[in-house]
Design an enzyme around this catalytic site. Structure first.
Site, PDB file in Angstrom:
ATOM      1  N   LYS A 110      12.458   6.481 -12.880  1.00  0.00           N
ATOM      2  CA  LYS A 110      11.601   6.497 -11.682  1.00  0.00           C
ATOM      3  C   LYS A 110      11.804   5.220 -10.861  1.00  0.00           C
ATOM      4  O   LYS A 110      11.902   5.275  -9.634  1.00  0.00           O
ATOM      5  CB  LYS A 110      10.123   6.651 -12.089  1.00  0.00           C
ATOM      6  CG  LYS A 110       9.204   6.677 -10.881  1.00  0.00           C
ATOM      7  CD  LYS A 110       7.722   6.804 -11.216  1.00  0.00           C
ATOM      8  CE  LYS A 110       6.880   6.488  -9.982  1.00  0.00           C
ATOM      9  NZ  LYS A 110       5.438   6.494 -10.232  1.00  0.00           N
ATOM     10  N   ASP A 131       0.868  -1.170   0.000  1.00  0.00           N
ATOM     11  CA  ASP A 131       0.000   0.000   0.000  1.00  0.00           C
ATOM     12  C   ASP A 131       0.910   1.227   0.000  1.00  0.00           C
ATOM     13  O   ASP A 131       2.004   1.190   0.582  1.00  0.00           O
ATOM     14  CB  ASP A 131      -0.931   0.011   1.219  1.00  0.00           C
ATOM     15  CG  ASP A 131      -2.117   0.950   1.006  1.00  0.00           C
ATOM     16  OD1 ASP A 131      -2.590   1.072  -0.134  1.00  0.00           O
ATOM     17  OD2 ASP A 131      -2.555   1.601   1.979  1.00  0.00           O
ATOM     18  N   HIS A 190       9.739   5.021  -4.104  1.00  0.00           N
ATOM     19  CA  HIS A 190       9.363   4.422  -2.825  1.00  0.00           C
ATOM     20  C   HIS A 190       9.022   2.948  -3.007  1.00  0.00           C
ATOM     21  O   HIS A 190       9.441   2.101  -2.230  1.00  0.00           O
ATOM     22  CB  HIS A 190       8.154   5.179  -2.246  1.00  0.00           C
ATOM     23  CG  HIS A 190       7.081   5.453  -3.261  1.00  0.00           C
ATOM     24  ND1 HIS A 190       7.318   6.167  -4.418  1.00  0.00           N
ATOM     25  CD2 HIS A 190       5.785   5.064  -3.331  1.00  0.00           C
ATOM     26  CE1 HIS A 190       6.207   6.214  -5.129  1.00  0.00           C
ATOM     27  NE2 HIS A 190       5.273   5.553  -4.497  1.00  0.00           N
ATOM     28  N   ARG A 191       8.266   2.620  -4.067  1.00  0.00           N
ATOM     29  CA  ARG A 191       7.856   1.242  -4.300  1.00  0.00           C
ATOM     30  C   ARG A 191       9.065   0.366  -4.594  1.00  0.00           C
ATOM     31  O   ARG A 191       9.210  -0.722  -4.032  1.00  0.00           O
ATOM     32  CB  ARG A 191       6.869   1.189  -5.472  1.00  0.00           C
ATOM     33  CG  ARG A 191       6.076  -0.089  -5.555  1.00  0.00           C
ATOM     34  CD  ARG A 191       4.955  -0.007  -6.574  1.00  0.00           C
ATOM     35  NE  ARG A 191       3.953   0.962  -6.247  1.00  0.00           N
ATOM     36  CZ  ARG A 191       3.870   2.206  -6.771  1.00  0.00           C
ATOM     37  NH1 ARG A 191       4.705   2.600  -7.697  1.00  0.00           N
ATOM     38  NH2 ARG A 191       2.932   3.037  -6.379  1.00  0.00           N
ATOM     39  N   PHE A 203       1.932   8.185 -13.077  1.00  0.00           N
ATOM     40  CA  PHE A 203       0.510   8.250 -12.725  1.00  0.00           C
ATOM     41  C   PHE A 203       0.380   9.039 -11.424  1.00  0.00           C
ATOM     42  O   PHE A 203       1.358   9.525 -10.863  1.00  0.00           O
ATOM     43  CB  PHE A 203      -0.072   6.827 -12.585  1.00  0.00           C
ATOM     44  CG  PHE A 203       0.371   6.115 -11.329  1.00  0.00           C
ATOM     45  CD1 PHE A 203       1.652   5.618 -11.209  1.00  0.00           C
ATOM     46  CD2 PHE A 203      -0.501   5.958 -10.253  1.00  0.00           C
ATOM     47  CE1 PHE A 203       2.063   4.975 -10.049  1.00  0.00           C
ATOM     48  CE2 PHE A 203      -0.102   5.315  -9.084  1.00  0.00           C
ATOM     49  CZ  PHE A 203       1.192   4.818  -8.988  1.00  0.00           C
ATOM     50  N   GLY A 204      -0.863   9.146 -10.952  1.00  0.00           N
ATOM     51  CA  GLY A 204      -1.120   9.767  -9.647  1.00  0.00           C
ATOM     52  C   GLY A 204      -0.535  11.173  -9.547  1.00  0.00           C
ATOM     53  O   GLY A 204      -0.757  12.020 -10.417  1.00  0.00           O
ATOM     54  N   TYR A 205       0.204  11.413  -8.485  1.00  0.00           N
ATOM     55  CA  TYR A 205       0.731  12.748  -8.193  1.00  0.00           C
ATOM     56  C   TYR A 205       2.086  13.019  -8.880  1.00  0.00           C
ATOM     57  O   TYR A 205       2.721  14.038  -8.599  1.00  0.00           O
ATOM     58  CB  TYR A 205       0.889  12.920  -6.675  1.00  0.00           C
ATOM     59  CG  TYR A 205      -0.421  12.799  -5.918  1.00  0.00           C
ATOM     60  CD1 TYR A 205      -1.224  13.909  -5.679  1.00  0.00           C
ATOM     61  CD2 TYR A 205      -0.872  11.561  -5.453  1.00  0.00           C
ATOM     62  CE1 TYR A 205      -2.434  13.802  -4.988  1.00  0.00           C
ATOM     63  CE2 TYR A 205      -2.084  11.438  -4.759  1.00  0.00           C
ATOM     64  CZ  TYR A 205      -2.849  12.559  -4.538  1.00  0.00           C
ATOM     65  OH  TYR A 205      -4.049  12.452  -3.860  1.00  0.00           O
TER      66      TYR A 205
HETATM   67  P1  ITT Z   1      -3.738  -0.664  -6.210  1.00  0.00           P
HETATM   68  O1  ITT Z   1      -3.938  -0.557  -4.705  1.00  0.00           O
HETATM   69  O2  ITT Z   1      -4.898  -1.272  -6.915  1.00  0.00           O
HETATM   70  O3  ITT Z   1      -2.421  -1.274  -6.581  1.00  0.00           O
HETATM   71  P2  ITT Z   1      -3.685   2.250  -6.101  1.00  0.00           P
HETATM   72  O4  ITT Z   1      -3.920   3.286  -7.153  1.00  0.00           O
HETATM   73  O5  ITT Z   1      -4.563   2.316  -4.872  1.00  0.00           O
HETATM   74  O6  ITT Z   1      -3.706   0.832  -6.809  1.00  0.00           O
HETATM   75  P3  ITT Z   1      -1.410   2.513  -4.329  1.00  0.00           P
HETATM   76  O7  ITT Z   1      -2.151   1.919  -3.180  1.00  0.00           O
HETATM   77  O8  ITT Z   1      -0.042   2.014  -4.616  1.00  0.00           O
HETATM   78  O9  ITT Z   1      -2.179   2.374  -5.710  1.00  0.00           O
HETATM   79  O10 ITT Z   1      -1.335   4.105  -4.103  1.00  0.00           O
HETATM   80  C1  ITT Z   1      -2.422   4.890  -3.599  1.00  0.00           C
HETATM   81  C2  ITT Z   1      -2.410   6.243  -4.263  1.00  0.00           C
HETATM   82  O11 ITT Z   1      -1.200   6.940  -3.907  1.00  0.00           O
HETATM   83  C3  ITT Z   1      -2.413   6.197  -5.791  1.00  0.00           C
HETATM   84  O12 ITT Z   1      -3.712   6.105  -6.303  1.00  0.00           O
HETATM   85  C4  ITT Z   1      -1.753   7.534  -6.132  1.00  0.00           C
HETATM   86  O13 ITT Z   1      -2.674   8.594  -6.030  1.00  0.00           O
HETATM   87  C5  ITT Z   1      -0.721   7.687  -5.028  1.00  0.00           C
HETATM   88  N1  ITT Z   1       0.573   7.094  -5.462  1.00  0.00           N
HETATM   89  C6  ITT Z   1       1.131   5.946  -5.003  1.00  0.00           C
HETATM   90  N2  ITT Z   1       2.293   5.695  -5.628  1.00  0.00           N
HETATM   91  C7  ITT Z   1       2.465   6.705  -6.508  1.00  0.00           C
HETATM   92  C8  ITT Z   1       3.465   7.026  -7.456  1.00  0.00           C
HETATM   93  O14 ITT Z   1       4.513   6.225  -7.656  1.00  0.00           O
HETATM   94  N3  ITT Z   1       3.328   8.130  -8.178  1.00  0.00           N
HETATM   95  C9  ITT Z   1       2.281   8.957  -8.015  1.00  0.00           C
HETATM   96  N4  ITT Z   1       1.280   8.718  -7.159  1.00  0.00           N
HETATM   97  C10 ITT Z   1       1.366   7.609  -6.399  1.00  0.00           C
END
Ligand code: ITT
Length: 197
Positions: free
Chosen positions: A171, A68, A176-177, A148-150
């Site tokens: 990246k 997570d 972090h991942r 993706f995301g932020y």
């Molecule tokens: P799954 O749980 O289905 O894998 P998720 O979108 O919920 O997909 P995460 O739990 O890994 O993915 O992350 C939660 C949120 O945190 C994700 O939707 C993004 O908004 C943000 N996030 C996590 N890792 C990110 C990254 O590498 N770059 C940008 N945003 C990230």
């Protein structure tokens, strides 16, 4: 040895598989017959990661791990944190989340933030956690198309560009991942439970 990664994200599976010994049979949730959505209700990133891995171990009797992640912004007392995916609402829109983040940071000088991932491994009933952190800051506007995301507003410490301006390889070297996965993989490689198989 069979090991389940509690996700159906094939990209994540391939990434981890390429780092493991071929003797480890890495399986997705669908490969073990788990079709239900895994609950994430503990209120913390570490708790949710544990909750997902424990659920799969108890119900499917297979060694497994779950991850997570989230973004923690210092000036917002750690928000959006565990709610990063739904910061601007249940529609889980990345662009809405970024707009709200930039709005909430308007006029604030302290832009320090970090991404965090917690992986929980359930191995023969015992739980182990691995954490990966990426420190950085939130930019004033969106830059870049990748990721993706932020990613378009997150500038890692030591860089002048956002994560969205980096290639996936760039990246993956610092994320972090990737850092949490590296710790998990080292643990697995050196663990006699796995090398014995
Ligand atoms: P799954 O749980 O289905 O894998 P998720 O979108 O919920 O997909 P995460 O739990 O890994 O993915 O992350 C939660 C949120 O945190 C994700 O939707 C993004 O908004 C943000 N996030 C996590 N890792 C990110 C990254 O590498 N770059 C940008 N945003 C990230």
């Amino acid at each position: 040895m069979k090991l389940c990664f509690a996700t159906n994200n094939q990209h994540k599976i391939e990434e981890v598989k390429s780092m493991l010994l071929p003797s480890i049979d890495l399986m997705s949730l669908s490969a073990i017959g788990c079709k239900e959505e895994l609950a994430e209700t503990t209120g913390t990133i570490a708790g949710n990661s544990h909750q997902k891995a424990e659920y799969v171990f108890r119900n499917y009797k297979v060694n497994c791990f779950a991850d997570d992640s989230g973004l923690e912004v210092e000036a917002l007392n750690g928000l959006p944190g565990v709610d990063s995916a739904i910061y601007a609402g249940s529609q889980r829109s990345h662009s809405d989340n970024i707009s709200l983040l930039l709005k909430n940071l308007q006029g604030i000088k302290n832009r320090k933030a970090r991404f965090i991932t917690v992986i929980t491994l359930f191995l023969n009933g015992a739980a182990y956690q691995f954490e990966g952190i990426l420190n950085g800051s939130i930019g004033l506007d969106l830059r870049g198309e990748n990721g993706f995301g932020y990613d378009p507003v997150f500038i890692p410490d030591g860089f002048c560009k956002t994560l969205a301006e980096m290639t996936m390889d760039e990246k993956n070297k610092i994320s972090h991942r990737a850092r949490a996965i590296e710790k998990l993989v080292k643990f697995i490689i050196w663990n006699p439970e796995f090398s014995r198989q």
